[in-house]
Design a protein around this motif. Structure first.
Motif, PDB file in Angstrom:
ATOM      1  N   ASP A 106       0.830  -1.213   0.000  1.00 32.45           N
ATOM      2  CA  ASP A 106       0.000   0.000   0.000  1.00 32.45           C
ATOM      3  C   ASP A 106       0.853   1.246   0.000  1.00 32.45           C
ATOM      4  N   SER A 107       1.812   1.257   0.919  1.00 39.49           N
ATOM      5  CA  SER A 107       2.676   2.411   1.093  1.00 39.49           C
ATOM      6  C   SER A 107       3.468   2.692  -0.182  1.00 39.49           C
ATOM      7  N   LYS A 109       2.779   1.859  -3.253  1.00 37.84           N
ATOM      8  CA  LYS A 109       1.884   2.333  -4.313  1.00 37.84           C
ATOM      9  C   LYS A 109       1.528   3.803  -4.087  1.00 37.84           C
ATOM     10  N   LYS A 110       1.178   4.123  -2.831  1.00 41.32           N
ATOM     11  CA  LYS A 110       0.768   5.496  -2.527  1.00 41.32           C
ATOM     12  C   LYS A 110       1.887   6.478  -2.843  1.00 41.32           C
ATOM     13  N   ARG A 114       1.803   9.206  -5.815  1.00 43.28           N
ATOM     14  CA  ARG A 114       1.703  10.600  -5.386  1.00 43.28           C
ATOM     15  C   ARG A 114       2.681  11.460  -6.188  1.00 43.28           C
TER      16      ARG A 114
END
Lengths: 336, 175
Positions: A106-107, A109-110, A114
């Motif tokens: 998740d991290s 990808k974020k 971003r």
């Protein structure tokens, strides 16, 4: 199904050797076993890939599934691309958190999405706590190019990351930042270690290349006996020297099969040394820049066989024998 | 024709053991039944002193050089000073292999020709890695060994050398 996805799947299947197609499709697990059994492998590769595309169309495969197929292909078949090893370090005094795979993904990808628009990220976990990350790069105005992809292999229990860069090099800092943030690391550094063979790189950095000791001990002894000449009319005078060379080689390289790398590069930035005071190169203050590159289909095994074959003296230079121990095959040698 | 009691002793000297072994095997195989020959292989001189008492008198020394390996040349060069001067009256020859792949040579042909001329010895060329060339080279060496061992009546090692001299002379003139 998108024409782009169809074309991508078709081209991916074309790259796979015919013998491996069903195996890879099975691992992919997108098409049911019944359909795989009906695949006609006796036809040309173009026809096989077309047939697979038709089956995928019926099941409405998306780019997401096609990306997974691409990862599986890269994991199974030997790719002719260079992997570079990176090492991440934590800040001093930082605690080691418990690793959570979902949080990491998740991290990662974020952070990446971003900073960069239009990136397509896929994950596939494999055994031994490793995750394969596939990133297809786009621009703010263009969709991700599925043929220009970077692969990252991260073993979560270790600080090492293996990256296979594509031709687009400008997003490397963003990629590294995403890895650091997701893995809770403070710093990432490129190591001087590169090769086509991911398994060999893993063996070198995880220090697993010398674990074959037990299995390779007996064949070596048998091999030594076979090469002894039994003919009484031939006498070998320097048996002691031969044994010394074999002992020194064994000490430097061990009894096991060496990890496979294809080259070692030495960048020399040392002053030119010569006995004569004349000549344009003598007495020069600037370093004489020179690059020496050793290449071979299996460099370390070739180096190991130099002294026993009588092509070089034993012991070999420590610059050559230290390659697996120091986990380096790119060296810069400066003046002391 | 051959004295049945006396053997011929040849010493092959070179850095690459595989080449020496193959040549030695070919030589003894060719001599099956006809002549008694013993081949000693060494990688460098001086020889280790532990087997001194078992060593017979050597009739012929063959220095094996591989054009691809500079190490083979340095091994031979460091060994030459240890050879007794009497051997250089026809009982030493230089055997050069690896000639066929010329672009990959590490040693210049002139260096070897100069070596043979300086030490006044025979220079032979042959690709030891190819079986038929290795066999014909072994046959030549056996013949030279028989002459050097004194098995051929009326012909000595020195005679042989002076007969081969015309092939060395043009090189001397070049220098």
């Amino acid at each position: 199904m998108d024409e782009i996805v169809a074309e991508f799947i078709r081209r991916t299947i074309l790259k796979i050797p015919l013998a491996e197609v069903v195996k890879i499709l099975r691992i992919w697990n997108f098409l049911p076993e019944s359909q795989l059994k009906t695949l006609n492998l006796r036809q040309s590769k173009e026809s096989v890939s077309q047939e697979v595309v038709e089956l995928c169309k019926k099941k409405h495969a998306s780019m997401k599934e096609a990306a997974i197929l691409d990862i599986i292909y890269h994991q199974t078949c030997q790719i002719k691309k260079i992997w570079i090893v990176y090492k991440m370090t934590k800040a001093p005094g930082e605690e080691v958190d418990l690793f959570d795979m979902e949080e990491f993904k998740d991290s990662f990808k974020k952070v990446l999405q971003r900073t960069l628009k239009n990136v397509h990220i896929s994950f596939r976990e494999s055994e031994d706590n490793a995750v394969w990350i596939r990133v297809a790069w786009g621009t703010p105005y263009m969709k991700p190019n599925q043929y220009k992809t970077t692969y990252v292999v991260y073993h979560s229990q270790t600080p090492f990351v293996f990256i296979c860069h594509c031709r687009i090099k400008k997003y490397i800092p963003e990629l590294c930042q995403a890895l650091m943030t997701a893995g809770s690391y403070h710093e990432i550094r490129q190591m001087e270690l590169r090769s086509l063979y991911l398994d060999s790189l893993k063996a070198i950095v995880f220090k697993q290349y010398n674990q074959d000791f037990q299995t390779y001990c007996t064949p070596l002894e048998e091999r030594n006996l076979e090469t002894e000449i039994v003919d009484p009319r031939i006498i070998h005078e320097n048996m002691k020297e031969k044994e010394r060379i074999q002992r020194v080689t064994r000490e430097a390289f061990g009894d096991y099969v060496q990890p496979r790398i294809e080259f070692a590069q030495y960048k020399l930035e040392t002053k030119f040394k010569t006995d004569s005071k004349n000549g344009i190169l003598a007495e020069r203050e600037e370093p004489f820049r020179c690059l020496v590159k050793f290449s071979s289909p299996h460099l370390l095994e070739a180096l190991k066989s130099l002294a026993p074959a009588g092509i070089a003296d034993a012991p070999l230079s420590p610059l050559l024998t230290c390659i697996p121990h120091k986990a380096m095959n790119y060296f810069t040698i400066r003046e002391k | 024709m051959l004295c049945p009691e006396r053997k011929g002793y040849a010493k092959l000297l070179g850095a690459e053991e595989t080449l020496l072994k193959q040549l030695a095997m070919t030589i003894v195989q060719l001599c099956e039944g006809t002549a008694k020959i013993q081949v000693h292989m060494a990688s460098c001189l001086p020889l280790p002193t532990d087997r001194e008492c078992f060593r017979p008198r050597i009739d012929l020394i063959v220095f094996v050089l591989n054009l691809h390996s500079k190490y083979s040349l340095t091994t031979v060069e460091t060994s030459l000073p240890h050879v007794d001067a009497s051997f250089f009256l026809g009982k030493v020859c230089f055997l050069v292999t690896g000639v066929r792949k010329e672009p990959h040579s590490s040693i210049h042909m002139d260096t070897i020709k100069k070596l043979a001329t300086t030490y006044h010895s025979l220079l032979l060329f042959g690709d030891l890695e190819v079986e038929c060339f290795r066999t014909s080279m072994a046959q030549r060496l056996i013949r030279i060994l028989q002459i050097c061992a004194g098995h051929v009546p009326g012909l000595s090692a020195l005679n042989l050398l002076s007969m081969m001299k015309p092939s060395l002379e043009p090189i001397l003139e070049e220098m």
